[in-house]
Design a protein around this motif. Structure first.
Motif, PDB file in Angstrom:
ATOM      1  N   LYS A  28       0.820  -1.213   0.000  1.00 58.86           N
ATOM      2  CA  LYS A  28       0.000   0.000   0.000  1.00 58.86           C
ATOM      3  C   LYS A  28       0.856   1.266   0.000  1.00 58.86           C
ATOM      4  N   LYS A  29       1.968   1.252   0.686  1.00 62.68           N
ATOM      5  CA  LYS A  29       2.855   2.414   0.696  1.00 62.68           C
ATOM      6  C   LYS A  29       3.533   2.591  -0.666  1.00 62.68           C
ATOM      7  N   ILE A  30       3.921   1.474  -1.273  1.00 61.45           N
ATOM      8  CA  ILE A  30       4.519   1.521  -2.616  1.00 61.45           C
ATOM      9  C   ILE A  30       3.538   2.192  -3.574  1.00 61.45           C
ATOM     10  N   VAL A  31       2.315   1.691  -3.578  1.00 62.53           N
ATOM     11  CA  VAL A  31       1.299   2.178  -4.515  1.00 62.53           C
ATOM     12  C   VAL A  31       0.889   3.612  -4.190  1.00 62.53           C
ATOM     13  N   GLY A  32       0.882   3.985  -2.916  1.00 67.52           N
ATOM     14  CA  GLY A  32       0.563   5.368  -2.532  1.00 67.52           C
ATOM     15  C   GLY A  32       1.567   6.359  -3.100  1.00 67.52           C
ATOM     16  N   CYS A  33       2.842   6.015  -3.041  1.00 68.77           N
ATOM     17  CA  CYS A  33       3.870   6.886  -3.638  1.00 68.77           C
ATOM     18  C   CYS A  33       3.701   6.971  -5.153  1.00 68.77           C
ATOM     19  N   LEU A  34       3.359   5.851  -5.776  1.00 73.21           N
ATOM     20  CA  LEU A  34       3.153   5.847  -7.225  1.00 73.21           C
ATOM     21  C   LEU A  34       1.966   6.719  -7.615  1.00 73.21           C
ATOM     22  N   PHE A  35       0.946   6.764  -6.765  1.00 79.03           N
ATOM     23  CA  PHE A  35      -0.202   7.647  -6.994  1.00 79.03           C
ATOM     24  C   PHE A  35       0.254   9.106  -7.034  1.00 79.03           C
ATOM     25  N   CYS A  36       1.054   9.509  -6.058  1.00 80.08           N
ATOM     26  CA  CYS A  36       1.539  10.898  -6.005  1.00 80.08           C
ATOM     27  C   CYS A  36       2.396  11.224  -7.232  1.00 80.08           C
ATOM     28  N   ALA A  37       3.275  10.309  -7.590  1.00 77.06           N
ATOM     29  CA  ALA A  37       4.118  10.516  -8.767  1.00 77.06           C
ATOM     30  C   ALA A  37       3.260  10.607 -10.034  1.00 77.06           C
ATOM     31  N   GLY A  38       2.221   9.796 -10.094  1.00 75.81           N
ATOM     32  CA  GLY A  38       1.360   9.765 -11.279  1.00 75.81           C
ATOM     33  C   GLY A  38       0.694  11.092 -11.577  1.00 75.81           C
ATOM     34  N   ILE A  39       0.297  11.804 -10.546  1.00 74.15           N
ATOM     35  CA  ILE A  39      -0.310  13.128 -10.736  1.00 74.15           C
ATOM     36  C   ILE A  39       0.683  14.064 -11.434  1.00 74.15           C
ATOM     37  N   LEU A  40       1.914  14.050 -10.968  1.00 69.55           N
ATOM     38  CA  LEU A  40       2.939  14.922 -11.542  1.00 69.55           C
ATOM     39  C   LEU A  40       3.325  14.491 -12.958  1.00 69.55           C
ATOM     40  N   ILE A  41       3.435  13.193 -13.162  1.00 69.80           N
ATOM     41  CA  ILE A  41       3.843  12.684 -14.478  1.00 69.80           C
ATOM     42  C   ILE A  41       2.755  12.931 -15.519  1.00 69.80           C
ATOM     43  N   SER A  42       1.494  12.755 -15.150  1.00 71.46           N
ATOM     44  CA  SER A  42       0.422  13.024 -16.120  1.00 71.46           C
ATOM     45  C   SER A  42       0.413  14.504 -16.499  1.00 71.46           C
ATOM     46  N   SER A  43       0.670  15.379 -15.547  1.00 69.56           N
ATOM     47  CA  SER A  43       0.758  16.815 -15.841  1.00 69.56           C
ATOM     48  C   SER A  43       1.916  17.099 -16.795  1.00 69.56           C
TER      49      SER A  43
END
Length: 164
Positions: A28-43
């Motif tokens: 869950k912590k791995i995926v939570g960090c990926l969620f945060c990164a995903g917002i920035l990468i999609s932008s």
């Protein structure tokens, strides 16, 4: 400040979340960090007008958030289907194919209950994204994916070889 420069800054910030992600053992912590990164990468991809990649990363961001709470196979297939449809609708050549393949591997990884298998599948998916980012000419995103793979492999070593 140019849109290209801003896109590179967003990816540079995402690198921090990517590097942190695989230093955790808990899925869950791995995926939570990926969620945060995903917002920035999609932008980042929106600023570069890379619509397939932008769409896939928006889907990935929602996928990561969802997979924190569920590893349902039905959701895995839903997100794989959404990735394929998005890639077909926004098709722009080899970059679309590379990002779609990477996204599908990462979707299967995100819904995997086993963090070891999640790590293995993420390396494969990330390799496709690395080539994609090279093809579209985003040097910071190439660096991000290389560091992401390295961080993943370091975490893999720490949890599965060093302690064995």
């Amino acid at each position: 400040m140019s849109l290209f420069f801003l896109s590179q800054v967003l990816v540079a910030i995402a690198i921090g979340f990517d590097l942190m992600s695989f230093q955790f053992k808990e899925r869950k912590k791995i995926v939570g960090c990926l969620f945060c990164a995903g917002i920035l990468i999609s932008s980042h991809f929106i600023l570069l007008e890379q619509w397939t990649a932008a769409g896939l990363m928006i889907i990935a961001t929602i996928r990561y958030l969802t997979s924190i709470f569920s590893t349902s196979s039905k959701l895995k297939y839903l997100f794989c289907s959404l990735s394929i449809v998005t890639s077909v609708v926004t098709y722009a050549g080899i970059a679309s194919v590379l990002s779609c393949i990477g996204s599908v591997f990462q979707t299967v990884a995100a819904f995997n209950k086993d963090d070891k298998r999640l790590r293995e599948l993420m390396v494969i998916g990330t390799s496709f994204w690395l080539v994609h980012n090279y093809v579209i000419g985003s040097p910071t995103a190439v660096l991000m994916e290389a560091l992401f793979i390295s961080s993943n492999l370091i975490g893999y070593y720490r949890y599965y070889y060093k302690n064995a």
